[in-house]
Scaffold this active site. Structure first.
Site, PDB file in Angstrom:
ATOM      1  N   GLY A 116       2.986  14.310  41.726  1.00 31.84           N
ATOM      2  CA  GLY A 116       3.706  14.316  40.451  1.00 31.84           C
ATOM      3  C   GLY A 116       4.019  15.727  39.993  1.00 31.84           C
ATOM      4  O   GLY A 116       3.257  16.662  40.260  1.00 31.84           O
ATOM      5  N   ILE A 268     -17.671  29.349  47.096  1.00 32.00           N
ATOM      6  CA  ILE A 268     -17.669  30.431  46.102  1.00 32.00           C
ATOM      7  C   ILE A 268     -16.943  30.016  44.824  1.00 32.00           C
ATOM      8  O   ILE A 268     -16.678  30.846  43.967  1.00 32.00           O
ATOM      9  CB  ILE A 268     -16.994  31.694  46.680  1.00 32.00           C
ATOM     10  CG1 ILE A 268     -15.672  31.309  47.350  1.00 32.00           C
ATOM     11  CG2 ILE A 268     -17.882  32.395  47.683  1.00 32.00           C
ATOM     12  CD1 ILE A 268     -14.546  32.173  46.980  1.00 32.00           C
ATOM     13  N   HIS A 442     -46.955   5.532  29.413  1.00 33.54           N
ATOM     14  CA  HIS A 442     -47.831   6.205  30.379  1.00 33.54           C
ATOM     15  C   HIS A 442     -48.091   5.267  31.557  1.00 33.54           C
ATOM     16  O   HIS A 442     -48.316   4.085  31.341  1.00 33.54           O
ATOM     17  CB  HIS A 442     -49.167   6.552  29.724  1.00 33.54           C
ATOM     18  CG  HIS A 442     -50.139   7.152  30.704  1.00 33.54           C
ATOM     19  ND1 HIS A 442     -50.008   8.448  31.152  1.00 33.54           N
ATOM     20  CD2 HIS A 442     -51.210   6.606  31.346  1.00 33.54           C
ATOM     21  CE1 HIS A 442     -50.987   8.684  32.018  1.00 33.54           C
ATOM     22  NE2 HIS A 442     -51.717   7.591  32.156  1.00 33.54           N
TER      23      HIS A 442
HETATM   24  P1  FAD Z   1     -10.372  15.937  40.764  1.00 40.79           P
HETATM   25  O1  FAD Z   1     -11.570  15.114  40.946  1.00 40.79           O
HETATM   26  O2  FAD Z   1     -10.158  17.101  41.652  1.00 40.79           O
HETATM   27  O3  FAD Z   1      -9.133  14.945  40.861  1.00 40.79           O
HETATM   28  C1  FAD Z   1      -7.831  15.405  40.828  1.00 40.79           C
HETATM   29  C2  FAD Z   1      -6.947  14.377  41.510  1.00 40.79           C
HETATM   30  O4  FAD Z   1      -5.599  14.728  41.280  1.00 40.79           O
HETATM   31  C3  FAD Z   1      -7.130  14.319  43.027  1.00 40.79           C
HETATM   32  O5  FAD Z   1      -7.295  12.979  43.413  1.00 40.79           O
HETATM   33  C4  FAD Z   1      -5.838  14.900  43.587  1.00 40.79           C
HETATM   34  O6  FAD Z   1      -5.464  14.294  44.815  1.00 40.79           O
HETATM   35  C5  FAD Z   1      -4.858  14.547  42.477  1.00 40.79           C
HETATM   36  N1  FAD Z   1      -3.690  15.427  42.391  1.00 40.79           N
HETATM   37  C6  FAD Z   1      -3.682  16.789  42.397  1.00 40.79           C
HETATM   38  N2  FAD Z   1      -2.425  17.229  42.221  1.00 40.79           N
HETATM   39  C7  FAD Z   1      -1.633  16.129  42.107  1.00 40.79           C
HETATM   40  C8  FAD Z   1      -0.248  15.935  41.897  1.00 40.79           C
HETATM   41  N3  FAD Z   1       0.599  16.958  41.752  1.00 40.79           N
HETATM   42  N4  FAD Z   1       0.210  14.668  41.831  1.00 40.79           N
HETATM   43  C9  FAD Z   1      -0.618  13.614  41.979  1.00 40.79           C
HETATM   44  N5  FAD Z   1      -1.947  13.746  42.179  1.00 40.79           N
HETATM   45  C10 FAD Z   1      -2.446  14.990  42.215  1.00 40.79           C
HETATM   46  N6  FAD Z   1     -19.570  17.183  39.492  1.00 40.79           N
HETATM   47  C11 FAD Z   1     -20.572  16.521  38.884  1.00 40.79           C
HETATM   48  O7  FAD Z   1     -20.491  16.248  37.697  1.00 40.79           O
HETATM   49  N7  FAD Z   1     -21.686  16.119  39.588  1.00 40.79           N
HETATM   50  C12 FAD Z   1     -21.837  16.392  40.897  1.00 40.79           C
HETATM   51  O8  FAD Z   1     -22.850  16.020  41.490  1.00 40.79           O
HETATM   52  C13 FAD Z   1     -20.805  17.095  41.564  1.00 40.79           C
HETATM   53  N8  FAD Z   1     -20.894  17.367  42.880  1.00 40.79           N
HETATM   54  C14 FAD Z   1     -19.867  18.001  43.514  1.00 40.79           C
HETATM   55  C15 FAD Z   1     -19.966  18.270  44.865  1.00 40.79           C
HETATM   56  C16 FAD Z   1     -18.941  18.904  45.531  1.00 40.79           C
HETATM   57  C17 FAD Z   1     -19.061  19.189  47.001  1.00 40.79           C
HETATM   58  C18 FAD Z   1     -17.758  19.259  44.822  1.00 40.79           C
HETATM   59  C19 FAD Z   1     -16.601  19.922  45.522  1.00 40.79           C
HETATM   60  C20 FAD Z   1     -17.635  19.002  43.461  1.00 40.79           C
HETATM   61  C21 FAD Z   1     -18.696  18.379  42.801  1.00 40.79           C
HETATM   62  N9  FAD Z   1     -18.629  18.112  41.434  1.00 40.79           N
HETATM   63  C22 FAD Z   1     -19.667  17.477  40.810  1.00 40.79           C
HETATM   64  C23 FAD Z   1     -17.459  18.516  40.622  1.00 40.79           C
HETATM   65  C24 FAD Z   1     -16.538  17.318  40.378  1.00 40.79           C
HETATM   66  O9  FAD Z   1     -16.196  16.730  41.607  1.00 40.79           O
HETATM   67  C25 FAD Z   1     -15.306  17.755  39.625  1.00 40.79           C
HETATM   68  O10 FAD Z   1     -15.690  18.457  38.460  1.00 40.79           O
HETATM   69  C26 FAD Z   1     -14.447  16.573  39.225  1.00 40.79           C
HETATM   70  O11 FAD Z   1     -14.065  15.831  40.345  1.00 40.79           O
HETATM   71  C27 FAD Z   1     -13.210  17.030  38.450  1.00 40.79           C
HETATM   72  O12 FAD Z   1     -12.447  15.924  38.130  1.00 40.79           O
HETATM   73  P2  FAD Z   1     -10.872  16.024  37.898  1.00 40.79           P
HETATM   74  O13 FAD Z   1     -10.409  14.650  37.593  1.00 40.79           O
HETATM   75  O14 FAD Z   1     -10.579  17.103  36.955  1.00 40.79           O
HETATM   76  O15 FAD Z   1     -10.267  16.517  39.293  1.00 40.79           O
END
Ligand code: FAD
Length: 469
Positions: A116, A268, A442
């Site tokens: 999108g 990182i 407890h």
């Molecule tokens: P995302 O989950 O990244 O989702 C974004 C979505 O948008 C994706 O599906 C992507 O395909 C889609 N997208 C992107 N651009 C477009 C576009 N232009 N058009 C259509 N679709 C698009 N957080 C925790 O709270 N607990 C944990 O234990 C934890 N463990 C983690 C372990 C790892 C290895 C990683 C990498 C992250 C972890 N996190 C954890 C962090 C967590 O995954 C993220 O904070 C969370 O997923 C963010 O959610 P979001 O919806 O903002 O983005």
């Protein structure tokens, strides 16, 4: 309600920020489309929280089984089966993704597959496998998340160099692994692979591992890692790659040393997914790193366009993304909600686990606050001893004048569950005395929180009083 063929709200991105936002909009009577370019569930379900926790469930079981004899139980032939562990991981994530698809359908949300972007008319263009379509809409919620950040030092096309997404898809357990970055993600992977027998070295730029955690927690975790055979080199960076081989990598460190391993994981931080969304054309402001600017209503610099989750920076956690998504959904459908970050629990699923909420001792000191810091060790707790997990502690940070809870750090068994008692207490403005005077069952692990609260008032039963001179 939108005119025929038009949506009230289009959500871009179906992760834990986007899909709950879409559902909440639909619950509030809106006609909604959710645009997703890969898999609903986003990073959290497919490449983050859930896959790592599924792997950890297997490795924790292995670690526990290896200790069985301590509990008077003989188990022989404990052998990790990486293929089966990966299959289980895929099954768990597939089931959860399937559940979200059903929920979207049940809420009447149109799932549109493709990438999108926002048109100059503030509609949403979707580029999918079958071509392009424009979804006309009144409001937009951007929830495009983040991807693993890469470092120019490394060539990611080499088989030995991995992001967290690559590490989750490994087809075998590497014999040795260098982890660049000792934050949450790097530390969780260290626990997973070390239990599976991988020799691990971690390289951290800052002066301690888990740099955002309370210094006492970070220090204790470093010594736990050392005991588990995981080396953590702090104040060190990888200066250059000396050699890429098909079966490994050799790097030079800033301290002059060299490291060699089969794989190298770069963990990182994250790169914000805001490029290519057409933000500049419509005037949505983002900073130089791509973080979209929002106010406390989660609205961007353009009225009617909201942004939530990792793409707005701040606290990069799934539950923060979800709460931001729910705030945006309320506001995009005529409600009035504001986002607060005062009480956000954060958990690290290492061994032992870490749970934290609110202020830690370092932040309290930085802010010059007058606080009481009260601790209770799991080593003095009956339930923890019975479970054979009597390591770590509960630490409460309390306002010295009002006795209000300002924060807590828990390191030890089920810390990720326990922290929620303090989170609820803080949300309600409770004092340490409120916790101390609440009867806790407890034997149970939450008794450690009660004891820490009692200790703040010199009333802990299981803490010896200071010796009289
Ligand atoms: P995302 O989950 O990244 O989702 C974004 C979505 O948008 C994706 O599906 C992507 O395909 C889609 N997208 C992107 N651009 C477009 C576009 N232009 N058009 C259509 N679709 C698009 N957080 C925790 O709270 N607990 C944990 O234990 C934890 N463990 C983690 C372990 C790892 C290895 C990683 C990498 C992250 C972890 N996190 C954890 C962090 C967590 O995954 C993220 O904070 C969370 O997923 C963010 O959610 P979001 O919806 O903002 O983005």
């Amino acid at each position: 309600m939108a005119e025929e063929g038009r949506y009230d709200v289009v959500v871009i991105g179906g992760g834990p920020g986007g899909y709950p936002a879409a559902i909440r909009c639909a619950q509030r009577g809106a006609k909604v489309a959710l645009v997703e370019k890969e898999r609903v569930g986003g990073t959290c379900l497919n490449w983050g929280c859930i896959p790592t926790k599924t792997l950890l469930a297997s490795t924790e079981l292995i670690a526990r089984a290896r200790e069985a004899e301590k509990f008077g139980v003989k188990i022989s032939g404990i052998e990790p089966d990486w293929g089966a562990i990966q299959e289980r991981k895929a099954k768990v994530t597939d089931t959860l993704v399937g559940g979200i698809l059903q929920l979207l359908k049940a809420n009447g949300i149109d799932l549109v597959e493709g990438a999108g972007s926002i048109t100059p008319e503030k509609n949403v263009r979707v580029a999918g496998a079958d071509g392009e379509a424009v979804l006309e809409t009144d409001r937009i919620i951007i929830a495009t998340g983040s991807d693993p950040a890469e470092l120019p030092t490394f060539d990611f096309s080499q088989p030995s160099v991995m992001t967290s997404t690559d590490a989750l898809a490994l087809d075998h357990v590497p014999e040795s692994l260098i982890i660049v970055g000792s934050g949450v993600i790097g530390s969780e992977f260290a626990c997973i692979f070390s239990t599976l027998g991988t020799r691990i070295a971690m390289v951290e730029l800052m002066d301690r591992m888990l740099p955002t955690e309370d210094s006492r927690v970070a220090k204790q975790m470093k010594s736990t890692f050392r005991k588990a055979g995981i080396e953590v080199k702090t104040e060190t960076t990888v200066e250059e790659v000396l050699e890429y081989r098909p079966d490994g990598i050799k790097v030079k460190l800033s301290d002059g040393g060299e490291l060699e391993a089969e794989k190298l994981l770069v963990s990182i931080g994250r790169r914000f997914n805001s490029a290519g969304l057409g933000l500049e054309e419509v005037g949505v402001k983002a900073d130089e790193r791509g973080r979209i600017e929002v106010n406390d209503a989660m609205e961007t610099s353009v009225e009617g366009i909201y942004a939530v989750g990792d793409v707005v920076g701040g606290i990069l956690l799934a539950h923060t993304a979800t709460f931001e998504g729910l705030v945006a959904a309320e506001n995009a459908t005529g409600g009035k909600a504001t986002m607060s970050y005062d009480v956000v629990p954060a958990c690290i699923f290492t061994t032992p686990e870490i749970g934290s909420v609110g202020l830690n001792t370092d932040k309290a000191a930085d802010q010059g606050l007058e606080v009481t810091v009260s601790r209770f060790s799991f080593g003095a707790l009956g339930k923890a001893m019975a479970m054979g997990e009597d390591y770590g502690f509960v630490q409460l940070v309390i306002d010295a004048k009002t006795d209000k809870l300002l924060g807590a750090q828990i390191m030890g068994p089920h810390a990720s569950d326990l922290i929620h008692e303090v989170a609820v207490a803080m949300q309600q403005g409770a004092t340490a005395m409120d916790i101390a005077t609440t009867i806790h069952a407890h034997p149970s692990l939450p008794e450690a929180i009660m004891e820490a609260a009692e200790a703040a008032h010199g009333k802990a039963i299981h803490v010896a009083p200071p010796r009289k001179k």
